[in-house]
Design a protein around this motif. Structure first.
Motif, PDB file in Angstrom:
ATOM      1  N   TYR A  21      41.762  47.133  40.243  1.00 48.56           N
ATOM      2  CA  TYR A  21      43.210  46.326  39.834  1.00 48.56           C
ATOM      3  C   TYR A  21      43.043  45.042  40.426  1.00 48.56           C
ATOM      4  O   TYR A  21      43.600  44.059  39.605  1.00 48.56           O
ATOM      5  N   ILE A  22      41.974  44.632  41.414  1.00 41.79           N
ATOM      6  CA  ILE A  22      41.984  43.355  41.684  1.00 41.79           C
ATOM      7  C   ILE A  22      41.289  42.322  40.819  1.00 41.79           C
ATOM      8  O   ILE A  22      41.637  41.388  40.446  1.00 41.79           O
ATOM      9  N   LEU A  23      40.054  43.090  40.287  1.00 49.35           N
ATOM     10  CA  LEU A  23      39.374  42.412  39.323  1.00 49.35           C
ATOM     11  C   LEU A  23      39.951  42.047  37.973  1.00 49.35           C
ATOM     12  O   LEU A  23      40.001  41.099  37.372  1.00 49.35           O
ATOM     13  N   PHE A  24      40.794  43.342  37.668  1.00 48.07           N
ATOM     14  CA  PHE A  24      41.469  43.135  36.128  1.00 48.07           C
ATOM     15  C   PHE A  24      42.624  42.534  36.118  1.00 48.07           C
ATOM     16  O   PHE A  24      43.029  41.857  35.262  1.00 48.07           O
ATOM     17  N   TYR A  25      43.551  42.736  37.073  1.00 51.28           N
ATOM     18  CA  TYR A  25      44.840  42.197  37.156  1.00 51.28           C
ATOM     19  C   TYR A  25      45.281  41.236  37.796  1.00 51.28           C
ATOM     20  O   TYR A  25      46.025  40.351  37.548  1.00 51.28           O
ATOM     21  N   VAL A  26      44.563  40.890  39.054  1.00 45.05           N
ATOM     22  CA  VAL A  26      44.805  39.785  39.958  1.00 45.05           C
ATOM     23  C   VAL A  26      43.915  38.538  39.640  1.00 45.05           C
ATOM     24  O   VAL A  26      44.467  37.428  39.295  1.00 45.05           O
ATOM     25  N   TYR A  59      35.707  47.209  32.976  1.00 38.99           N
ATOM     26  CA  TYR A  59      36.375  46.870  34.366  1.00 38.99           C
ATOM     27  C   TYR A  59      36.451  47.948  35.497  1.00 38.99           C
ATOM     28  O   TYR A  59      36.435  47.766  36.512  1.00 38.99           O
ATOM     29  N   ARG A  60      36.775  49.263  34.784  1.00 38.78           N
ATOM     30  CA  ARG A  60      36.867  50.308  35.776  1.00 38.78           C
ATOM     31  C   ARG A  60      35.674  50.700  35.987  1.00 38.78           C
ATOM     32  O   ARG A  60      35.411  51.371  37.186  1.00 38.78           O
ATOM     33  N   PHE A  61      34.414  50.612  35.192  1.00 35.15           N
ATOM     34  CA  PHE A  61      33.071  50.948  35.538  1.00 35.15           C
ATOM     35  C   PHE A  61      32.399  49.973  36.512  1.00 35.15           C
ATOM     36  O   PHE A  61      31.713  50.372  37.334  1.00 35.15           O
ATOM     37  N   LEU A  62      32.728  48.587  36.176  1.00 37.24           N
ATOM     38  CA  LEU A  62      32.028  47.642  37.081  1.00 37.24           C
ATOM     39  C   LEU A  62      32.076  47.935  38.526  1.00 37.24           C
ATOM     40  O   LEU A  62      31.266  47.693  39.412  1.00 37.24           O
ATOM     41  N   PRO A  63      33.367  47.888  39.169  1.00 34.54           N
ATOM     42  CA  PRO A  63      33.372  48.262  40.654  1.00 34.54           C
ATOM     43  C   PRO A  63      32.690  49.528  41.210  1.00 34.54           C
ATOM     44  O   PRO A  63      32.074  49.366  42.175  1.00 34.54           O
ATOM     45  N   ASP A  64      32.516  50.533  40.296  1.00 33.00           N
ATOM     46  CA  ASP A  64      31.781  51.705  40.759  1.00 33.00           C
ATOM     47  C   ASP A  64      30.232  51.308  40.917  1.00 33.00           C
ATOM     48  O   ASP A  64      29.519  51.488  41.748  1.00 33.00           O
ATOM     49  N   LEU A  65      29.732  50.179  40.145  1.00 39.59           N
ATOM     50  CA  LEU A  65      28.292  49.716  40.085  1.00 39.59           C
ATOM     51  C   LEU A  65      28.196  49.203  41.395  1.00 39.59           C
ATOM     52  O   LEU A  65      27.261  49.074  41.866  1.00 39.59           O
TER      53      LEU A  65
END
Length: 288
Positions: free
Chosen positions: A30-35, A67-73
């Protein structure tokens, strides 16, 4: 923040359980995509250029999945600091491992090729656990020397040797005629000094590295692709090996480069959300 501080923070954070790290990942999405909208325009432009036949809505779906996968990495890379070998083997399944072993058993080296796709960092660990033979991971050094040193130490935990791109030839010569694995992450962006070969890749004229081909032709070693895909269960992957080139001498100039880049392209088109779209892959335009 110096190397010791970075290493200490990485270690302490890696002690957190997976479920808690994935909760952090959910927040980071949410931070990376929306904020902060991290490189949203770069991702949007890359997807539009790569998939001009898809609608804007379809590309938006891919972007959100990426963007949902990136923070998992990110959190999985942190967890690698204290991950045990048994956990690595459990979380990344080997498929077609005989594609690698058959060449090593014949006394040959293996020129491995992969991309910034799936969890390529965890793939280093799984590759390291495959064999006790030498394993070279060819990498492009980070601009921050402290982060570069910490992450290289992290990647070497199970016996891999990190080799900067510009030093690969001397290492390969030492291992010539000896079974080993040299792994290239071949979808990075070369400088103009490193390559002058362009090809069509994802609908765009793309400057590509030719080092994999040059080393294969020099050593006469086979080229094996390492496709690291994501399973349905979060945090679990597979590593599928495919021999692309058995005898490099049978191929014309730049043909091997075309072959492994076409394989990467096909892999990306199959499940585009697992490629690193935030990378400025097409920043090197042909000079007039």
């Amino acid at each position: 923040m110096g190397k010791k501080s970075i290493a200490a923070l990485l270690y302490l954070t890696s002690l957190l359980p997976f479920w808690l790290l994935y909760s952090v990942s959910d927040l980071l999405y949410y931070i990376l995509f929306y904020v902060v909208r991290y490189r949203r325009q770069v991702v949007s432009d890359n997807l539009e250029n790569a998939f001009p036949d898809k609608s804007a809505e379809e590309r938006d779906v891919i972007a959100k999945k990426f963007y949902r996968f990136l923070p998992d990495l990110v959190v999985e890379a942190v967890k690698m600091r204290t991950m045990r070998a048994t956990t690595v083997s459990k979380r990344i399944e080997l498929l077609n491992a005989e594609e690698v072993y058959q060449h090593l058993d014949q006394g040959k080296g293996v020129i491995g090729v992969t991309a910034h796709y799936g969890n390529w960092e965890l793939g280093i660990y799984r590759l390291s656990l495959m064999t006790s033979l030498p394993k070279l991971i060819i990498y492009k050094p980070l601009s921050n020397s402290d982060f570069n040193s910490v992450y290289n130490d992290l990647r070497c935990r199970f016996g891999a040797t990190m080799v900067p791109m510009k030093q690969i030839l001397r290492h390969i010569v030492k291992l010539r005629n000896k079974p080993h694995i040299s792994m290239f992450v071949a979808d990075q962006t070369p400088t103009y000094q490193d390559s002058d070969y362009y090809m069509d890749f994802l609908q765009q004229e793309t400057l590509v590295y030719t080092g994999t081909e040059r080393i294969a032709k020099l050593t006469k070693n086979p080229v094996v692709y390492c496709h690291i895909g994501r399973k349905k269960k979060r945090g679990y992957y597979y590593c599928k090996f495919t021999t692309l080139v058995s005898d490099p001498d049978c191929y014309e100039a730049n043909e091997i480069t075309q072959i492994h880049n076409r394989f990467t392209e096909k892999m990306i088109k199959s499940q585009p959300e697992y490629w690193l779209w935030s990378h400025r892959r097409w920043k090197r335009k042909r000079r007039s």
